[in-house]
Design an enzyme around this catalytic site. Structure first.
Site, mmCIF file in Angstrom:
data_model
loop_
_atom_site.group_PDB
_atom_site.id
_atom_site.type_symbol
_atom_site.label_atom_id
_atom_site.label_comp_id
_atom_site.label_asym_id
_atom_site.label_seq_id
_atom_site.Cartn_x
_atom_site.Cartn_y
_atom_site.Cartn_z
ATOM 1 N N LYS A 182 -109.277 83.871 45.948
ATOM 2 C CA LYS A 182 -108.891 85.157 46.527
ATOM 3 C C LYS A 182 -109.375 86.274 45.615
ATOM 4 O O LYS A 182 -109.306 86.155 44.397
ATOM 5 C CB LYS A 182 -107.381 85.221 46.725
ATOM 6 N N ARG A 187 -95.970 78.437 55.559
ATOM 7 C CA ARG A 187 -96.485 77.663 54.435
ATOM 8 C C ARG A 187 -95.346 76.958 53.711
ATOM 9 O O ARG A 187 -95.577 76.021 52.966
ATOM 10 C CB ARG A 187 -97.315 78.595 53.559
ATOM 11 N N GLU A 247 -103.811 83.166 59.568
ATOM 12 C CA GLU A 247 -102.873 84.135 58.999
ATOM 13 C C GLU A 247 -102.263 84.927 60.159
ATOM 14 O O GLU A 247 -102.983 85.478 60.998
ATOM 15 C CB GLU A 247 -103.618 85.058 58.028
ATOM 16 N N PHE A 290 -108.558 80.393 60.518
ATOM 17 C CA PHE A 290 -109.658 80.148 59.578
ATOM 18 C C PHE A 290 -109.922 78.676 59.264
ATOM 19 O O PHE A 290 -110.847 78.371 58.532
ATOM 20 C CB PHE A 290 -109.474 80.944 58.285
ATOM 21 N N LYS A 316 -109.384 88.765 53.836
ATOM 22 C CA LYS A 316 -108.067 88.255 53.458
ATOM 23 C C LYS A 316 -107.028 89.092 54.208
ATOM 24 O O LYS A 316 -106.784 90.252 53.886
ATOM 25 C CB LYS A 316 -107.839 88.371 51.947
ATOM 26 N N ARG A 338 -104.039 73.438 44.431
ATOM 27 C CA ARG A 338 -104.718 74.690 44.105
ATOM 28 C C ARG A 338 -106.032 74.307 43.439
ATOM 29 O O ARG A 338 -106.179 74.389 42.226
ATOM 30 C CB ARG A 338 -103.843 75.510 43.156
ATOM 31 N N GLU A 366 -114.526 85.632 53.582
ATOM 32 C CA GLU A 366 -113.707 85.955 54.765
ATOM 33 C C GLU A 366 -112.774 87.099 54.440
ATOM 34 O O GLU A 366 -112.379 87.276 53.286
ATOM 35 C CB GLU A 366 -112.824 84.755 55.142
ATOM 36 N N ARG A 422 -99.161 82.758 56.203
ATOM 37 C CA ARG A 422 -99.989 81.635 56.623
ATOM 38 C C ARG A 422 -99.244 80.850 57.693
ATOM 39 O O ARG A 422 -98.051 80.599 57.557
ATOM 40 C CB ARG A 422 -100.198 80.753 55.405
HETATM 41 P P1 AMP Z 1 -101.807 84.721 47.931
HETATM 42 O O1 AMP Z 1 -100.650 84.640 48.879
HETATM 43 O O2 AMP Z 1 -101.945 86.052 47.307
HETATM 44 O O3 AMP Z 1 -101.786 83.574 46.932
HETATM 45 O O4 AMP Z 1 -103.186 84.519 48.755
HETATM 46 C C1 AMP Z 1 -103.481 83.335 49.466
HETATM 47 C C2 AMP Z 1 -103.039 83.508 50.914
HETATM 48 O O5 AMP Z 1 -103.887 84.414 51.606
HETATM 49 C C3 AMP Z 1 -103.139 82.263 51.762
HETATM 50 O O6 AMP Z 1 -102.069 81.385 51.543
HETATM 51 C C4 AMP Z 1 -103.130 82.834 53.175
HETATM 52 O O7 AMP Z 1 -101.785 82.995 53.603
HETATM 53 C C5 AMP Z 1 -103.705 84.224 53.002
HETATM 54 N N1 AMP Z 1 -104.991 84.449 53.721
HETATM 55 C C6 AMP Z 1 -105.295 85.586 54.359
HETATM 56 N N2 AMP Z 1 -106.509 85.513 54.911
HETATM 57 C C7 AMP Z 1 -106.999 84.277 54.641
HETATM 58 C C8 AMP Z 1 -108.230 83.601 54.935
HETATM 59 N N3 AMP Z 1 -109.194 84.185 55.625
HETATM 60 N N4 AMP Z 1 -108.382 82.323 54.471
HETATM 61 C C9 AMP Z 1 -107.389 81.724 53.757
HETATM 62 N N5 AMP Z 1 -106.228 82.319 53.445
HETATM 63 C C10 AMP Z 1 -106.028 83.586 53.873
#
Ligand code: AMP
Length: 552
Positions: free
Chosen positions: A421, A268, A298, A340, A248, A415, A246, A253
Site C-alpha cells: 500500500k 475482514r 472494497e 479486485f 486504494k 502479510r 490499483e 474489505r
Molecule cells: P490498510 O487497511 O491501511 O492496511 O490497507 C489495506 C487495505 O486496503 C485492504 O485490507 C483493503 O481493505 C483496502 N483496499 C482498498 N483498495 C484496495 C485494492 N484495490 N486492493 C486491495 N486492497 C484494497
C-alpha cells in the site's frame, strides 16, 4: 472430560510466560483430548466459545454474571462487587466466594467440558422475555457443579475475559508437534477454515495429507491476504517490475461468497454483514455469472450513485452497525463495491494462480455495473507513469494506491510481499484501548483520557504506549465512552481498566523512548483519526511495527 482438568491447565498456563512451556503443556493436553472434544478445548484455550466466523454470541455482561454469582454463593450483589474490587478480577472474586460456599455443599455430579459446551450453546440460543433468568439458570448450574477453581475460569470464559496469554501461534505449534505435521500446513488450514479445532481434527486423523486437502468453501469466510507498506513507487518496482497499480479505496474489505444457498458478505474480521447490504446481495446475485465464487473487494460509502465521491468512514460503520431500518439506510447512505480479486470459482481454488490471471478470471465472471464494479488499475514498470496514476487517485479523494505483483499467488492470512500500500498520509497506528479515566466537570459522564496499547503478537500481551486525551470532539468522547462502558473490568477512583476490544487509529507527532509505558515508548500528542470498527485486537499494531516506524 472433567472441566477441572481444563481449569488446572489454565492455571498452569497462567503462571508461565514461556512460550515453549506453554506449547508443550498444550501438546500434552491435546494428545489426551478425545476427538469429539478437540474443537471445544481449542476454542476454550483461546478464550472463545464459538469460532470467529460463527454468528453465535453469549451476550453475558458483568451485571448478569454478578447476579449469577450472588445467587449461587448466597452473597449479596454488593458483596460480589466489593470482592471484585478487592481482587481486581471477577473470576478470582467468584472463586473466593465459591470457596466459602463449598464447605456446606455436597457435589453429586462433576462438571464436564461437554456439559459446559452444551450449556453455553443453549445459552447463546436464548432470546426474548425471561431469557436473562434462564441464562442465569444455566450459569448457576455450571457454577454449582464445579470446584471454585473451575468457577474462576468458567466466569472468565463466559465473559470472554480468559486472557491466558496463549497466542494463535502457540496453539498452532502445539498441534504441529503433537500430531507430527507441518506447522505451515496447520497455518494454511487455519486461514482457510478459521477454526483451529477443525484443523486439529484433520491433522490428527489424516495428517499432512488431510491438511493439504483443506480447501475453500463458499459460505465459509477465509482470512484475507494482507498488504505491506511501501514508502514509494521505486521501492515497489524494485520488488516487482512491472507491477499492477490499483486505486486504494477507503472503505472496508469485503469477501463476497456465492454458493448453493445464496450470497454471503463477510468483513475482514469474518463478521457476516450480508443482512446489512441487501442492495449488494441482489446485484452480486445477478452480476456474478457463475454457480459459485468467492470474490473480494472494497466496500465504500459514496455521496450518491451519480457522484461517487467517497464519504467519511463513519457512514459505512453506521450501515454495518445498524441491523434495523436497513431499507432507509440503503437510500441514505449509498455504497458501492470495487472488486479486485477472485479466490474461488465453480469448485476451483484459485489461490495458487498468479494475480493477473485471477484478475482476468474476475473480469470474465463479473459483469461490472455502477455499484458493483471492477477496481481501476494500470500495469506499469515505469515509475513516472505510476506516479501520475497515484496523483490522480489522491485528487479523486482516495487514500492512495495499491501495488501488486502480477504473478503472485493469494496467500490467505499472511502479510507477504505480494501486495503493497502506498498512502499519502502520515503513517498512523492502530492501538487497543486498555484503560481510561473518567472526566471531570462538563465531562464527568465521559471517559476523557484513553490508555493505548500495542499488541505483542507472540504473547498476546498488551504493551501500553501513551494516553490520548485531546483532539476529540464531544461526539467522539461520547461514542468512545459508550463503546468502552460495557468493557470496564475494574475501577479504582476515576481510573478504569478496559477489556481490550476497541481499536483506535491514532496519529501523533513523534515517538519517544519512555520508561513510563510498558512498550518502552511513548507517543507525543496522540490524536484520534478514527475508531476502527473494522479491526479487532488481533489486527492492532505491534511493537515491531512501532520500531520500524522509528527507524524510518
Ligand atoms: P490498510 O487497511 O491501511 O492496511 O490497507 C489495506 C487495505 O486496503 C485492504 O485490507 C483493503 O481493505 C483496502 N483496499 C482498498 N483498495 C484496495 C485494492 N484495490 N486492493 C486491495 N486492497 C484494497
Amino acid at each position: 472430560m472433567f472441566f477441572s482438568r481444563l481449569a488446572q491447565l489454565f492455571e498452569l498456563l497462567e503462571k508461565t510466560s514461556s512460550r515453549l512451556e506453554m506449547t508443550s503443556m498444550i501438546s500434552d493436553f491435546i494428545s489426551e483430548t478425545p476427538n469429539e472434544l478437540l474443537p471445544t478445548v481449542l476454542l476454550f484455550l483461546r478464550g472463545r466459545v464459538f469460532p470467529l466466523w460463527s454468528e453465535k454470541e453469549l451476550g453475558i455482561g458483568d451485571k448478569l454474571m454478578i447476579k449469577a454469582i450472588s445467587g449461587i454463593t448466597s452473597s449479596s450483589e454488593l458483596e460480589v462487587e466489593e470482592n471484585i474490587r478487592i481482587k481486581g478480577d471477577i473470576g478470582l472474586a467468584a472463586e473466593e466466594l465459591l470457596l466459602k460456599k463449598t464447605q456446606t455443599t455436597l457435589f453429586t455430579e462433576k462438571l464436564t467440558v461437554e456439559k459446559v459446551h452444551t450449556n453455553l450453546v443453549k445459552l447463546a440460543d436464548l432470546s426474548g422475555k425471561k431469557s436473562q433468568e434462564r441464562k442465569i439458570g444455566y450459569i448457576s448450574e455450571m457454577l454449582s457443579m464445579g470446584e471454585p477453581l473451575e468457577g474462576r475460569y468458567l466466569v472468565r470464559l463466559i465473559l470472554e475475559q480468559l486472557r491466558l496469554g496463549v497466542g494463535e501461534g502457540t496453539v498452532r505449534d502445539a498441534i504441529a508437534s503433537v500430531f507430527d505435521v507441518d506447522a505451515d500446513l496447520v497455518e494454511r488450514g487455519r486461514s482457510l477454515r478459521c477454526d483451529l479445532g477443525e484443523v486439529a481434527m484433520i491433522a490428527r486423523i489424516d495428517g499432512n495429507k488431510g491438511l493439504k486437502e483443506i480447501s475453500m468453501e463458499p459460505g465459509r469466510p477465509i482470512e484475507v491476504m494482507l498488504a505491506q507498506k511501501a514508502e514509494n513507487i521505486d521501492e515497489v518496482l524494485k520488488k516487482s517490475n512491472p507491477s499492477v497499480f490499483e486505486i486504494k479505496y477507503d472503505g472496508i474489505r469485503v469477501q463476497i461468497h456465492k454458493g448453493g444457498d445464496g450470497i454471503f458478505l463477510y468483513t475482514r474480521r469474518l463478521e457476516n454483514v450480508t443482512k446489512q447490504f441487501p442492495e449488494i446481495v441482489s446485484v452480486a446475485k445477478e452480476k456474478i455469472k457463475s454457480k459459485s465464487a468467492i470474490v473480494e473487494g472494497e466496500l465504500v460509502a459514496i455521496l450518491s450513485r451519480e457522484d461517487r465521491h467517497p464519504r467519511p468512514f463513519q457512514n459505512l460503520s453506521k450501515r454495518i452497525k445498524s441491523e434495523y431500518r436497513i431499507t432507509e439506510l440503503v437510500e441514505q447512505i449509498p455504497v458501492e463495491v470495487n472488486l479486485f480479486d477472485i479466490l474461488y470459482l465453480d469448485g476451483r481454488d484459485l489461490s495458487g494462480e498468479g494475480f493477473l490471471r485471477r484478475r482476468k478470471l474476475l473480469e470474465n465472471v463479473v459483469e461490472g455495473v455502477d455499484n458493483f464494479r471492477l477496481s481501476e488499475y494500470i500495469i506499469s514498470g515505469d515509475a513516472s507513469e505510476a506516479d501520475v496514476f497515484y496523483r490522480k487517485a489522491i485528487e479523486l479523494g482516495h487514500e492512495g494506491i495499491m501495488a501488486k505483483n502480477p504473478d503472485a499467488p493469494y496467500q490467505a492470512g499472511s502479510r507477504v510481499g505480494y501486495m503493497y500500500k502506498l498512502k499519502h498520509v502520515m503513517e498512523t497506528l492502530d492501538l487497543v484501548v486498555v484503560g481510561a479515566t473518567w472526566g471531570e466537570g462538563r465531562r464527568a459522564h465521559w471517559m476523557s483520557s484513553f490508555l493505548l496499547a500495542l499488541l505483542d503478537r507472540d504473547s498476546g500481551d498488551y504493551l501500553t504506549v501513551g494516553r490520548m486525551a485531546t483532539g476529540l470532539s464531544d461526539e467522539q468522547f461520547r461514542e468512545i465512552t459508550s463503546l468502552l462502558k460495557p468493557l470496564v473490568l475494574n475501577q479504582v477512583g476515576k481510573e478504569v481498566e478496559i477489556k481490550p476490544e476497541v481499536v483506535l487509529e491514532v496519529a501523533y507527532n513523534e515517538i519517544q523512548e519512555s520508561s513510563k509505558y510498558g512498550s518502552g515508548f511513548a507517543l507525543r500528542f496522540p490524536r484520534l483519526v478514527r475508531i476502527r470498527y473494522d479491526k479487532g485486537v488481533d489486527d492492532a499494531d505491534s511493537l515491531e511495527r512501532l520500531r520500524n516506524l522509528i527507524s524510518q
